[in-house]
Design a protein around this motif. Structure first.
Motif, short mmCIF file in Angstrom:
data_model
loop_
_atom_site.label_atom_id
_atom_site.label_comp_id
_atom_site.label_asym_id
_atom_site.label_seq_id
_atom_site.Cartn_x
_atom_site.Cartn_y
_atom_site.Cartn_z
N UNK A 17 42.88 10.23 87.81
CA UNK A 17 43.63 9.16 87.16
C UNK A 17 45.13 9.31 87.39
N UNK A 18 45.59 10.55 87.34
CA UNK A 18 47.01 10.78 87.62
C UNK A 18 47.38 10.36 89.03
N UNK A 19 46.49 10.60 89.99
CA UNK A 19 46.74 10.20 91.37
C UNK A 19 46.84 8.69 91.52
N UNK A 20 46.04 7.95 90.75
CA UNK A 20 46.11 6.48 90.80
C UNK A 20 47.50 6.00 90.42
N UNK A 21 48.03 6.54 89.33
CA UNK A 21 49.34 6.08 88.85
C UNK A 21 50.48 6.62 89.73
N UNK A 22 50.35 7.84 90.22
CA UNK A 22 51.38 8.38 91.11
C UNK A 22 51.53 7.52 92.37
N UNK A 23 50.41 7.00 92.86
CA UNK A 23 50.44 6.20 94.08
C UNK A 23 51.16 4.87 93.89
N UNK A 24 51.29 4.42 92.65
CA UNK A 24 51.96 3.14 92.39
C UNK A 24 53.47 3.25 92.49
N UNK A 25 54.02 4.42 92.20
CA UNK A 25 55.45 4.64 92.35
C UNK A 25 56.32 4.29 91.16
N UNK A 26 55.77 3.60 90.17
CA UNK A 26 56.59 3.23 89.02
C UNK A 26 55.99 3.71 87.70
N UNK A 27 55.18 4.77 87.78
CA UNK A 27 54.60 5.38 86.58
C UNK A 27 55.06 6.83 86.46
N UNK A 28 55.30 7.25 85.24
CA UNK A 28 55.55 8.65 84.93
C UNK A 28 54.39 9.12 84.06
N UNK A 29 53.74 10.21 84.46
CA UNK A 29 52.46 10.58 83.85
C UNK A 29 52.55 11.94 83.18
N UNK A 30 51.94 12.03 82.01
CA UNK A 30 51.73 13.31 81.32
C UNK A 30 50.25 13.40 80.97
N UNK A 31 49.80 14.60 80.64
CA UNK A 31 48.37 14.83 80.43
C UNK A 31 48.13 15.58 79.12
N UNK A 32 46.95 15.29 78.51
CA UNK A 32 46.48 16.04 77.35
C UNK A 32 44.99 16.25 77.51
N UNK A 33 44.51 17.41 77.06
CA UNK A 33 43.10 17.78 77.26
C UNK A 33 42.20 17.31 76.13
N UNK A 34 42.77 16.95 74.98
CA UNK A 34 41.96 16.46 73.86
C UNK A 34 42.87 15.72 72.89
N UNK A 35 42.27 15.21 71.82
CA UNK A 35 43.03 14.42 70.88
C UNK A 35 44.13 15.19 70.18
N UNK A 36 43.86 16.43 69.84
CA UNK A 36 44.88 17.23 69.15
C UNK A 36 46.10 17.44 70.03
#
Length: 365
Positions: A17-36
């Motif tokens: 999913x991060x790769x999808x947004x990185x390829x667009x060029x106008x997204x900044x992405x962060x990640x979390x492994x669970x709800x907490x």
């Protein structure tokens, strides 16, 4: 830049999913492994959109969504295989405040991610500009802040009078019909439209809500429990009865046709001539082929794109009546906004006034 927080317990899914947004060029992405972990990131990172899995350890997606909407309201798009297989879960997520959903492909997702990418990007872009109603779950937020954490009871639909089921008499020739179109943000908007209407509402209501086929049956059953009027999904030829609501089956189109002295609704294979399904434009066009425009009311509610704007503009020009949801309440003012821009909206009303305006438009029995 659009800031997206991707919440998923799978390292592979986060990477894809991060790769999808990185390829667009106008997204900044962060990640979390669970709800907490997501809740811990929200205050400082302040994402424009959160994509949220459902099945996760420690805190699942629905529990996380509930906390997000109460503590840090922002647009959320559900991205999970469970939201496709479990339509009830998807509707619960939308009821809790999610803006939209994207079904995660089954099987080897790494091989199917390219097919998902355009839809995911389109929906996240729309969510980034979505309007979260200020009143959405306001009472819950106030109760949380004051320590009263028990949610208020859900409203209960008025009881239906006996004889309002499928055995009711057919509408007389010339009776009118209400056509409703909705997409992103539609299910909660349909609640607001249908719940105030009485069981004695004199015309049938036919709805084209953009949804997959796995969801529309669940949507119809949910609305049937909440509304005074019976609500059903159209899966085969269905005579239209006054005071009944009909939901078009997803991944298909709902059209109207004449049979004998009445009008029936049909579930037709989706037409490639229309981008979204069930198609609002195709529904309205089919209705105008079988009923005089003066006996048709068209309502266009929240949703991205322009489905329904062209046909409802034609409907108004031919003498029909049209109503568009106002910008201040629409989650996405795409569809109703296009109708207004085309000059096809006779009335523009906020969501909480649409049912009352509809009652004014439709003659009583």
């Amino acid at each position: 830049m659009i800031r997206v927080l991707i919440v998923d317990d799978s390292p592979l899914i986060r990477r894809l999913l991060g790769g999808i947004f990185d390829a667009e060029g106008d997204f900044e992405v962060a990640f979390a492994r669970d709800g907490q972990e997501a809740l811990a990131l929200l205050p400082a990172w302040k994402p424009d959109v959160v994509t949220l899995d459902v099945q996760m350890p420690n805190m699942d997606g629905l529990a996380c969504l509930d906390r997000i909407m109460l503590e840090h309201p922002c647009p959320v798009v559900m991205v999970s295989s469970l939201t496709e297989a479990g339509a009830d879960t998807t509707l619960e997520a939308l009821d809790l405040g999610a803006v939209d959903y994207v079904p995660k492909p089954g099987g080897a997702i790494s091989l199917k991610i390219e097919a998902l990418a355009p839809l995911l990007v389109e929906k996240v872009r729309a969510a980034a500009s979505a309007r979260l109603p200020k009143s959405k779950r306001l009472r819950d937020r106030v109760r949380l802040r004051t320590g009263l954490d028990r949610p208020p009871p859900r409203p209960v639909a008025p009881s239906r009078p006996s004889g309002s089921g499928a055995g009711a008499s057919s509408p007389a020739p010339g009776d009118g019909i209400v056509l409703v179109g909705a997409s992103t943000g539609g299910p909660p908007a349909l609640d607001a439209l249908l719940m105030p209407l009485p069981a004695s509402f004199p015309w049938p209501i036919v709805i084209a809500q953009h949804m997959p086929a796995t969801f529309t049956g669940s949507l119809a059953r949910r609305l049937d429990k909440l509304c005074a009027m019976p609500v059903s999904e159209v899966v085969g030829p269905t005579p239209l009865l006054p005071g009944h609501v009909y939901i078009g089956r997803g991944d298909a189109d709902i059209i109207l046709s004449a049979r004998g002295t009445g009008t029936i609704a049909l579930s037709a294979p989706s037409s490639p001539d229309y981008r979204w399904h069930p198609s609002v434009d195709r529904l309205v066009e089919s209705a105008m082929a079988h009923r005089e425009a003066a006996r048709i009311v068209g309502i266009l509610m929240t949703g991205m794109g322009n489905d329904g704007a062209r046909s409802m503009t034609r409907l108004r020009a031919a003498g029909g009546r049209t109503l568009a949801e106002a910008e201040e309440t629409a989650v996405v003012w795409g569809m109703p906004g296009e109708l207004v821009k085309a000059g096809g909206a006779e009335i523009v009303a906020p969501l909480d006034r649409i049912a009352a305006r509809l009652m004014d438009m439709v003659p009583s029995r």
